[in-house]
Design an enzyme around this catalytic site. Sequence first.
Site, PDB file in Angstrom:
ATOM      1  N   ASP A  81     -99.822  18.505  -5.634  1.00  0.00           N
ATOM      2  CA  ASP A  81    -100.558  17.233  -5.503  1.00  0.00           C
ATOM      3  C   ASP A  81     -99.604  16.052  -5.339  1.00  0.00           C
ATOM      4  O   ASP A  81     -99.875  15.114  -4.587  1.00  0.00           O
ATOM      5  CB  ASP A  81    -101.433  16.980  -6.746  1.00  0.00           C
ATOM      6  CG  ASP A  81    -102.712  17.799  -6.722  1.00  0.00           C
ATOM      7  OD1 ASP A  81    -103.107  18.265  -5.632  1.00  0.00           O
ATOM      8  OD2 ASP A  81    -103.304  17.993  -7.797  1.00  0.00           O
ATOM      9  N   LYS A 128    -106.657  23.442 -13.984  1.00  0.00           N
ATOM     10  CA  LYS A 128    -105.251  23.133 -13.660  1.00  0.00           C
ATOM     11  C   LYS A 128    -104.359  23.143 -14.905  1.00  0.00           C
ATOM     12  O   LYS A 128    -103.219  23.588 -14.852  1.00  0.00           O
ATOM     13  CB  LYS A 128    -105.140  21.781 -12.948  1.00  0.00           C
ATOM     14  CG  LYS A 128    -105.619  21.822 -11.502  1.00  0.00           C
ATOM     15  CD  LYS A 128    -105.362  20.498 -10.801  1.00  0.00           C
ATOM     16  CE  LYS A 128    -105.978  20.465  -9.427  1.00  0.00           C
ATOM     17  NZ  LYS A 128    -105.753  19.208  -8.713  1.00  0.00           N
TER      18      LYS A 128
HETATM   19  P1  NAP Z   1    -111.065  13.018 -13.368  1.00  0.00           P
HETATM   20  O1  NAP Z   1    -110.006  13.856 -14.023  1.00  0.00           O
HETATM   21  O2  NAP Z   1    -112.500  13.241 -13.709  1.00  0.00           O
HETATM   22  O3  NAP Z   1    -110.681  11.470 -13.698  1.00  0.00           O
HETATM   23  C1  NAP Z   1    -111.436  10.412 -13.176  1.00  0.00           C
HETATM   24  C2  NAP Z   1    -110.963   9.096 -13.807  1.00  0.00           C
HETATM   25  O4  NAP Z   1    -111.682   8.036 -13.162  1.00  0.00           O
HETATM   26  C3  NAP Z   1    -111.248   8.962 -15.291  1.00  0.00           C
HETATM   27  O5  NAP Z   1    -110.228   8.177 -15.886  1.00  0.00           O
HETATM   28  C4  NAP Z   1    -112.586   8.213 -15.316  1.00  0.00           C
HETATM   29  O6  NAP Z   1    -112.799   7.456 -16.475  1.00  0.00           O
HETATM   30  C5  NAP Z   1    -112.396   7.252 -14.157  1.00  0.00           C
HETATM   31  N1  NAP Z   1    -113.649   6.775 -13.576  1.00  0.00           N
HETATM   32  C6  NAP Z   1    -114.717   7.522 -13.225  1.00  0.00           C
HETATM   33  N2  NAP Z   1    -115.674   6.730 -12.660  1.00  0.00           N
HETATM   34  C7  NAP Z   1    -115.166   5.455 -12.681  1.00  0.00           C
HETATM   35  C8  NAP Z   1    -115.676   4.204 -12.259  1.00  0.00           C
HETATM   36  N3  NAP Z   1    -116.890   4.091 -11.690  1.00  0.00           N
HETATM   37  N4  NAP Z   1    -114.916   3.095 -12.434  1.00  0.00           N
HETATM   38  C9  NAP Z   1    -113.680   3.200 -13.007  1.00  0.00           C
HETATM   39  N5  NAP Z   1    -113.153   4.360 -13.454  1.00  0.00           N
HETATM   40  C10 NAP Z   1    -113.893   5.482 -13.276  1.00  0.00           C
HETATM   41  O7  NAP Z   1    -110.980  13.138 -11.780  1.00  0.00           O
HETATM   42  P2  NAP Z   1    -109.675  13.432 -10.914  1.00  0.00           P
HETATM   43  O8  NAP Z   1    -109.496  14.896 -10.772  1.00  0.00           O
HETATM   44  O9  NAP Z   1    -108.580  12.614 -11.450  1.00  0.00           O
HETATM   45  O10 NAP Z   1    -110.147  12.913  -9.458  1.00  0.00           O
HETATM   46  C11 NAP Z   1    -110.357  11.538  -9.210  1.00  0.00           C
HETATM   47  C12 NAP Z   1    -110.701  11.333  -7.734  1.00  0.00           C
HETATM   48  O11 NAP Z   1    -109.592  11.702  -6.918  1.00  0.00           O
HETATM   49  C13 NAP Z   1    -111.877  12.186  -7.244  1.00  0.00           C
HETATM   50  O12 NAP Z   1    -112.648  11.411  -6.365  1.00  0.00           O
HETATM   51  C14 NAP Z   1    -111.210  13.313  -6.491  1.00  0.00           C
HETATM   52  O13 NAP Z   1    -112.042  13.829  -5.456  1.00  0.00           O
HETATM   53  C15 NAP Z   1    -110.004  12.593  -5.902  1.00  0.00           C
HETATM   54  N6  NAP Z   1    -108.895  13.522  -5.604  1.00  0.00           N
HETATM   55  C16 NAP Z   1    -108.502  13.642  -4.300  1.00  0.00           C
HETATM   56  C17 NAP Z   1    -107.447  14.480  -3.991  1.00  0.00           C
HETATM   57  C18 NAP Z   1    -107.007  14.614  -2.553  1.00  0.00           C
HETATM   58  O14 NAP Z   1    -106.325  15.590  -2.218  1.00  0.00           O
HETATM   59  N7  NAP Z   1    -107.344  13.690  -1.696  1.00  0.00           N
HETATM   60  C19 NAP Z   1    -106.786  15.205  -4.996  1.00  0.00           C
HETATM   61  C20 NAP Z   1    -107.211  15.035  -6.323  1.00  0.00           C
HETATM   62  C21 NAP Z   1    -108.282  14.191  -6.615  1.00  0.00           C
HETATM   63  P3  NAP Z   1    -113.888   7.881 -17.590  1.00  0.00           P
HETATM   64  O15 NAP Z   1    -113.218   8.973 -18.372  1.00  0.00           O
HETATM   65  O16 NAP Z   1    -114.111   6.631 -18.322  1.00  0.00           O
HETATM   66  O17 NAP Z   1    -115.093   8.394 -16.841  1.00  0.00           O
END
Ligand code: NAP
Length: 280
Positions: free
Chosen positions: A102, A66
Site C-alpha cells: 500500500d 491485514k
Molecule cells: P478504516 O480503517 O475504516 O478507517 C476510516 C477512517 O476514516 C477512520 O478513522 C474513520 O473514523 C474515518 N471516517 C469515516 N467516515 C468519516 C467521515 N465522514 N468524516 C471524517 N472521518 C471519517 O478505512 P481504511 O481502510 O483506512 O480506508 C479508508 C478509505 O481509503 C476507504 O474509502 C478505502 O476505500 C480507501 N482506500 C483506498 C485504497 C486504494 O488503493 N486506492 C487503499 C486503501 C484504502 P471513525 O473511526 O470515527 O469512523
Amino acid sequence: MNRRVALLGYPVEHSLSPAMQNAAFSHYGLDWQYSLLPTPEAQFGAQIERCKEAKYAGWNITVPHKARMVRYLDEQRAEVRATGACNTVCVEGDRLIGFNTDQAGFLFGLDEAGGIEAGSRAIVLGAGGAARAVAWALAQAGHSVLLLARNGEQAAFLSQTLRASSGCTIQHCSLDTATLAKALPGASLLVNCTPAGMWPHTEESPLPEETLLPAHLLVYDLIYRPRPTCLLRQAASVGCRTQDGLSMLVNQGAASFEVWTGLPAPRAVMLAALEVVGSR
Ligand code: NAP
C-alpha cells in the site's frame, strides 16, 4: 507452470483485483490464476493452511485481516513491522514472507501527480488502516505529517503507535475547521484516507463546508469510486492539483505482482483492466 494466487478477505466479491492481476498474467502468457477466497474471521487460520498445502505462490490480504495476517508470517518486511499490517504474502518453500505494498502504491500515485518537494508538510485525514500506511510512507519519505481525525483519541493512538514501531514523529489533532484553517496554508499535500465521499455517498466531503483550500495544494483522495470525488471536484475548482485512488490501487497491485513473479508489472495493462471492470 500453473500457479495460483488469491485474495483473502471478507467480503471480497466486489474486488477488482482478479481482473487486474489476471490481465497482467495474460500479458506475459503466464499460466497463473488469481481468484477470490472469501474468508470469515473464524476460518482465517484454516484458510492459510489450505493455501500452503495447495502450494499457492502467494496471496493478497484485505479487510478485515491485514493485521491478523502478521502473526502467521515467518518474515516481515520493514513496512509490515512498522505498520503492523500485511497486504501481500509470498511463499518461499515453507516460509511466508509478508509485504505491504500500500505504501509503495500510494507513493507511486503521488509521483504520478507531480509529487511534492522534499521535507514538505502533509495533512492526512483519518486514522484507520489506510491513514496508517500513508502517514508512515510520507514520514519515511522525509515529509512532516499532521494526522487529523474526527476522533482525536484515535489520531493520538495512531501517531503514538507509529512513533513506537518506527521512530517516525507524526503530529495529530482533531479534524475541525479551526485546525484546518491554521494548518492548510503551510501544507503542500492533503490526503483523504476516510471513506467520506465514496459511492453511494458521492456528495459527502471529509472537510467541513467552510474549509478554504489554498490553490498551491496537491489534494490526493484514496477513493476511486466515484472519479472524481466531491473533495477532488472542490479542489480542482480552486486550482489545486488532484489525484484519485485508482493510481494507488493499480500501483499496489503492480507491486504485489512483482513480488510474486519477479517481472516488471505491466501497469498500463492492469490500469486498462481496472477501467473496464470499474465502469460496469
Ligand atoms: P478504516 O480503517 O475504516 O478507517 C476510516 C477512517 O476514516 C477512520 O478513522 C474513520 O473514523 C474515518 N471516517 C469515516 N467516515 C468519516 C467521515 N465522514 N468524516 C471524517 N472521518 C471519517 O478505512 P481504511 O481502510 O483506512 O480506508 C479508508 C478509505 O481509503 C476507504 O474509502 C478505502 O476505500 C480507501 N482506500 C483506498 C485504497 C486504494 O488503493 N486506492 C487503499 C486503501 C484504502 P471513525 O473511526 O470515527 O469512523
